[in-house]
Design an enzyme around this catalytic site. Sequence first.
Site, PDB file in Angstrom:
ATOM      1  N   HIS A  46      45.413  46.701  28.377  1.00  0.00           N
ATOM      2  CA  HIS A  46      45.047  46.162  29.687  1.00  0.00           C
ATOM      3  C   HIS A  46      44.148  47.103  30.477  1.00  0.00           C
ATOM      4  O   HIS A  46      44.437  48.287  30.640  1.00  0.00           O
ATOM      5  CB  HIS A  46      46.299  45.865  30.524  1.00  0.00           C
ATOM      6  N   ASN A  87      32.372  38.952  34.309  1.00  0.00           N
ATOM      7  CA  ASN A  87      32.561  38.799  35.746  1.00  0.00           C
ATOM      8  C   ASN A  87      33.482  39.906  36.244  1.00  0.00           C
ATOM      9  O   ASN A  87      34.497  40.213  35.612  1.00  0.00           O
ATOM     10  CB  ASN A  87      33.156  37.423  36.058  1.00  0.00           C
ATOM     11  N   GLY A  93      33.430  35.655  40.618  1.00  0.00           N
ATOM     12  CA  GLY A  93      34.265  34.560  40.126  1.00  0.00           C
ATOM     13  C   GLY A  93      35.243  34.975  39.047  1.00  0.00           C
ATOM     14  O   GLY A  93      35.699  34.142  38.264  1.00  0.00           O
ATOM     15  N   THR A  95      38.503  35.332  37.421  1.00  0.00           N
ATOM     16  CA  THR A  95      39.776  34.648  37.675  1.00  0.00           C
ATOM     17  C   THR A  95      40.935  35.263  36.897  1.00  0.00           C
ATOM     18  O   THR A  95      42.090  35.005  37.226  1.00  0.00           O
ATOM     19  CB  THR A  95      39.682  33.151  37.312  1.00  0.00           C
ATOM     20  N   HIS A  98      41.863  40.891  33.633  1.00  0.00           N
ATOM     21  CA  HIS A  98      41.922  41.692  32.395  1.00  0.00           C
ATOM     22  C   HIS A  98      40.511  41.655  31.843  1.00  0.00           C
ATOM     23  O   HIS A  98      39.964  40.565  31.616  1.00  0.00           O
ATOM     24  CB  HIS A  98      42.942  41.047  31.437  1.00  0.00           C
ATOM     25  N   HIS A 100      37.149  41.158  30.277  1.00  0.00           N
ATOM     26  CA  HIS A 100      36.737  40.240  29.210  1.00  0.00           C
ATOM     27  C   HIS A 100      35.236  40.039  29.255  1.00  0.00           C
ATOM     28  O   HIS A 100      34.622  40.052  30.315  1.00  0.00           O
ATOM     29  CB  HIS A 100      37.467  38.896  29.295  1.00  0.00           C
TER      30      HIS A 100
HETATM   31  P1  AMP Z   1      36.515  34.676  34.437  1.00  0.00           P
HETATM   32  O1  AMP Z   1      36.264  33.528  35.385  1.00  0.00           O
HETATM   33  O2  AMP Z   1      35.301  35.472  34.099  1.00  0.00           O
HETATM   34  O3  AMP Z   1      37.680  35.525  34.890  1.00  0.00           O
HETATM   35  O4  AMP Z   1      36.917  34.011  33.053  1.00  0.00           O
HETATM   36  C1  AMP Z   1      38.212  33.615  32.725  1.00  0.00           C
HETATM   37  C2  AMP Z   1      38.069  32.610  31.629  1.00  0.00           C
HETATM   38  O5  AMP Z   1      39.318  32.465  31.004  1.00  0.00           O
HETATM   39  C3  AMP Z   1      37.642  31.206  32.106  1.00  0.00           C
HETATM   40  O6  AMP Z   1      36.407  30.860  31.497  1.00  0.00           O
HETATM   41  C4  AMP Z   1      38.796  30.314  31.643  1.00  0.00           C
HETATM   42  O7  AMP Z   1      38.364  29.058  31.179  1.00  0.00           O
HETATM   43  C5  AMP Z   1      39.421  31.144  30.536  1.00  0.00           C
HETATM   44  N1  AMP Z   1      40.826  30.896  30.282  1.00  0.00           N
HETATM   45  C6  AMP Z   1      41.834  30.821  31.186  1.00  0.00           C
HETATM   46  N2  AMP Z   1      43.010  30.618  30.569  1.00  0.00           N
HETATM   47  C7  AMP Z   1      42.743  30.575  29.232  1.00  0.00           C
HETATM   48  C8  AMP Z   1      43.549  30.376  28.065  1.00  0.00           C
HETATM   49  N3  AMP Z   1      44.879  30.201  28.140  1.00  0.00           N
HETATM   50  N4  AMP Z   1      42.935  30.374  26.853  1.00  0.00           N
HETATM   51  C9  AMP Z   1      41.595  30.543  26.772  1.00  0.00           C
HETATM   52  N5  AMP Z   1      40.791  30.742  27.840  1.00  0.00           N
HETATM   53  C10 AMP Z   1      41.350  30.752  29.056  1.00  0.00           C
HETATM   54 ZN    ZN Z   2      46.110  42.341  30.623  1.00  0.00          ZN
END
Ligand code: AMP
Ligand code: ZN
Length: 114
Positions: A46, A87, A93, A95, A98, A100
Site C-alpha cells: 500500500h 490520478n 478525481g 477515487t 492506493h 494505481h
Molecule cells: P481513480 O479514479 O483514478 O482513483 O481510479 C479508480 C478506478 O478503479 C476507477 O476507474 C474504477 O472504475 C476502478 N475500480 C473501482 N473498483 C473496482 C473494482 N472492484 N475492480 C476493478 N476496478 C475498480
Molecule cells: Zn491499499
Amino acid sequence: MENCLFCKLAAGEIPSAKVYEDETVYAFRDIAPQAPVHILVIPKTHIASVQELNGETIGLAAACLLAIPKIAAQEGLLPGGYRVVSNCGPDAGQTVGHLHFHILGGTRLNDRMA
Ligand code: AMP
Ligand code: ZN
C-alpha cells in the site's frame, strides 16, 4: 492496509480480472472501462498515490512502470500505443487511495488530457 479496496484485490480477498502479476505488482481490468482496454496496475504494497513516493518507496512505482510495457504487449496494444494515467488527489478525481496506473488503449484515444 486495512479497508483499502486495492489491497484486498491484490491479496485476492475481493475477486478481480487479473491480467498480470509478479512479486511486487498486480494488474487487473477496470470494472468500469473507459476504453476497449482499461487496466489498472498497482503495487501489492500500500501507498496512497504518486504524491507519497520517496526514495524508499520509488521501487514500487518503478515495478509498476516496468510491468506496463509487458502488459501492453500481452493485450495487443502495440504498435498503436496506449495512455498511462495516475490520478493523484481529489482535483484529479482519484477515487481509490492506493497508487494505481491506468492503462488505456485499444482505440484512438481522445486528444484531450484534461
Ligand atoms: P481513480 O479514479 O483514478 O482513483 O481510479 C479508480 C478506478 O478503479 C476507477 O476507474 C474504477 O472504475 C476502478 N475500480 C473501482 N473498483 C473496482 C473494482 N472492484 N475492480 C476493478 N476496478 C475498480
Ligand atoms: Zn491499499
